[in-house]
Design a protein around this motif. Structure first.
Motif, short mmCIF file in Angstrom:
data_model
loop_
_atom_site.label_atom_id
_atom_site.label_comp_id
_atom_site.label_asym_id
_atom_site.label_seq_id
_atom_site.Cartn_x
_atom_site.Cartn_y
_atom_site.Cartn_z
N TYR A 230 62.67 15.69 35.52
CA TYR A 230 62.58 14.73 36.62
C TYR A 230 62.90 13.33 36.11
O TYR A 230 62.63 13.00 34.94
N ALA A 231 63.46 12.51 36.98
CA ALA A 231 63.80 11.13 36.61
C ALA A 231 62.54 10.40 36.18
O ALA A 231 61.50 10.50 36.83
N PRO A 232 62.60 9.65 35.07
CA PRO A 232 61.39 9.04 34.51
C PRO A 232 61.12 7.62 34.99
O PRO A 232 62.03 6.90 35.40
N PHE A 233 59.86 7.22 34.90
CA PHE A 233 59.43 5.85 35.14
C PHE A 233 58.72 5.34 33.88
O PHE A 233 58.02 6.10 33.20
N GLY A 234 58.89 4.06 33.59
CA GLY A 234 58.15 3.46 32.49
C GLY A 234 58.72 3.80 31.12
O GLY A 234 59.79 4.40 30.99
N ILE A 235 57.99 3.41 30.10
CA ILE A 235 58.48 3.51 28.73
C ILE A 235 58.27 4.91 28.14
O ILE A 235 59.20 5.51 27.60
N GLU A 236 57.07 5.44 28.23
CA GLU A 236 56.77 6.72 27.60
C GLU A 236 57.50 7.88 28.28
O GLU A 236 58.06 8.75 27.61
N GLU A 237 57.51 7.91 29.62
CA GLU A 237 58.24 8.97 30.33
C GLU A 237 59.71 8.93 29.98
O GLU A 237 60.36 9.98 29.79
N THR A 238 60.28 7.73 29.89
CA THR A 238 61.70 7.61 29.59
C THR A 238 61.99 8.03 28.15
O THR A 238 63.01 8.66 27.88
#
Length: 469
Positions: A230-238
């Motif tokens: 899934y498309a990420p949000f924020g620093i850690e997810e990305t």
């Protein structure tokens, strides 16, 4: 007695079908829809936004009272399809709420007279736009897949997601494409936004599928039987997204190198803001979110769990009771509210000192440029930049501005306050965003004293303050 729905924020599955099918280059949609607002999607802007361009591949049958009340829509559908017989695009007939209410089912007629035309019953009265988009994407695959076994091409990624009417999709899509390409993977398809019907069968040949929105697209992704991210949000997810794309496509080294470059370049403003004096404000920032599921979860994850801001509430608008939401906004008064036009109206009704940031439709907001992402590393930078700029802007209220007026104001006689009134004032001020409490308290005190003078009171009382609240 049935429940009253206030300020419905999701469109119907009819709009979802049109927004999905019209995004495909070689499709022409025929809507079995009446004259009036249901044609708006083809000639203007849905939900009072410019999210949708003029759709040249859309033709409504323009039902009138005659068809709806007596004759039915079969004849007018036949006439409309006959006029489009020479079209070089795949015709898809879509039902609307009105045609469904009169029982229009054109499957048999199409098989006999227009065998090449496909019929999609939108279930306009039964499903919202997110359910409709999910079903429309799956239906397209069921209808037009070539049924051949998958021939997976290594290192390829296809993105399932943006259709017309998705908030901020051009900017978020540009960021996801940038992240995928940065890992060394090759983007195979952007479906349906940059695709045609011939690309549908090719989706299953991608090595990895990225679903942009948690609201829809997962059903189609599940039948492709490929790894799904899934498309990420924020620093850690990305960070995890980049490394996982690299692992799944055999580009681990290039993905790791890309991530290090991201930290040195794209993410540098985040580190600068974190090390600067404005970072002292982050723990005091109170925010709320009312948006689609992707934005609701993503904003809470980044701003609260990573940046340490206080998330007062985060609501998926498809499940939100707007009457209760209005009460919650009044009770909590967040410093920032990410939301829709309905939420901005609630703030105005309450005279809240909240900064509103658009984060969903409906709403008269332009989000067609590529520089306003919420997703990925670029989204983290943009969101933090917007918040810090707004915080600095709030400080403007503390400046001792000398107003120039033609008349000289007479000095006001000092007004007394009862102890109970001062305590109530303190409680009222605490409801305002932290950084603006000083200016809010000063303004509230001035209003109360002016009201006391007008009503001939010698002091400000609890009763007078409650009249203002």
């Amino acid at each position: 007695m049935g429940k009253t729905v206030r300020d419905e924020s999701a469109a119907s599955a009819y709009w979802a079908a049109v927004n999905t099918f019209c995004a495909l280059r070689n499709v022409h949609v025929v809507a079995d829809a009446p004259v009036g607002c249901y044609n708006l999607v083809g000639v203007a802007v849905m939900d009072y936004t410019d999210a949708i361009p003029y759709l040249e591949n859309f033709t409504p049958t323009s039902l009138t009272e005659k068809e709806i009340s007596s004759s039915g829509s079969a004849e007018i559908v036949r006439d409309t399809l006959a006029k489009l017989a020479d079209s070089d695009k795949q015709l898809i007939l879509v039902s609307s709420a009105e045609s469904e209410m009169i029982g229009s089912d054109h499957e048999r007629m199409l098989k006999m007279q227009f065998p090449g035309v496909r019929f999609f019953p939108s279930d306009s009265l039964g499903q919202n736009e997110w359910q409709g988009r999910d079903r429309a994407l799956r239906w397209l695959f069921d209808q037009f897949d070539d049924k051949k076994p998958a021939a997976i091409e290594k290192g390829t990624v296809s993105i399932i997601g943006p259709t017309y009417g998705c908030f901020n999709s051009p900017s978020d899509l540009a960021e996801i494409k940038r992240l995928v390409s940065g890992t060394g993977a090759r983007i195979r398809h952007i479906y349906p936004f940059e695709s045609d019907l011939g690309d549908i069968s090719d989706l299953k040949n991608s090595e990895v599928i990225v679903v942009m929105y948690r609201e829809f697209g997962s059903d189609l992704a599940s039948v492709l039987e490929r790894p799904v991210l899934y498309a990420p949000f924020g620093i850690e997810e990305t960070r995890r997204f980049i490394l996982e794309i690299g692992r799944l496509t055999g580009n681990e080294d290039s993905a790791a190198a890309f991530l290090q470059e991201e930290k040195r370049s794209i993410l540098k403003p985040v580190w600068d803001l974190w090390r600067g004096p404005q970072a002292e404000w982050f723990p005091t920032v109170r925010f709320g979110v009312t948006a689609g599921k992707s934005y609701a979860l993503g904003l809470e994850t980044f701003l609260s769990k990573e940046m340490g801001m206080q998330c007062l509430f985060s609501h998926d608008t498809t499940e939100t009771d707007n009457t209760l939401l209005r009460d919650e906004i009044m009770a909590k008064q967040p410093q920032f509210l990410f939301g829709r036009m309905a939420d901005k109206i609630y703030l105005a009704e309450l005279d809240a000192k909240t900064r509103f940031i658009p984060a969903g439709f409906p709403g008269p907001i332009v989000r067609r440029a590529l520089g306003t992402p919420f997703m990925g590393h670029s989204g983290a930078v943009w969101l933090l930049q917007e918040i810090v700029n707004s915080l600095y802007d709030m400080l403007f209220n503390f400046l001792p501005i000398q107003k120039r007026t033609g008349e000289t104001e007479e000095p006001q006689i000092k007004m007394n306050w009862s102890g109970e009134a001062e305590s109530l004032l303190d409680e009222m001020v605490k409801k305002a965003p932290f950084i603006s409490q000083i200016s809010f308290g000063r303004e509230l005190k001035k209003k109360a004293e002016n009201l006391a003078r007008k009503t001939g009171e010698k002091s400000v009382t609890v009763e007078l303050l409650r009249k203002m609240n």
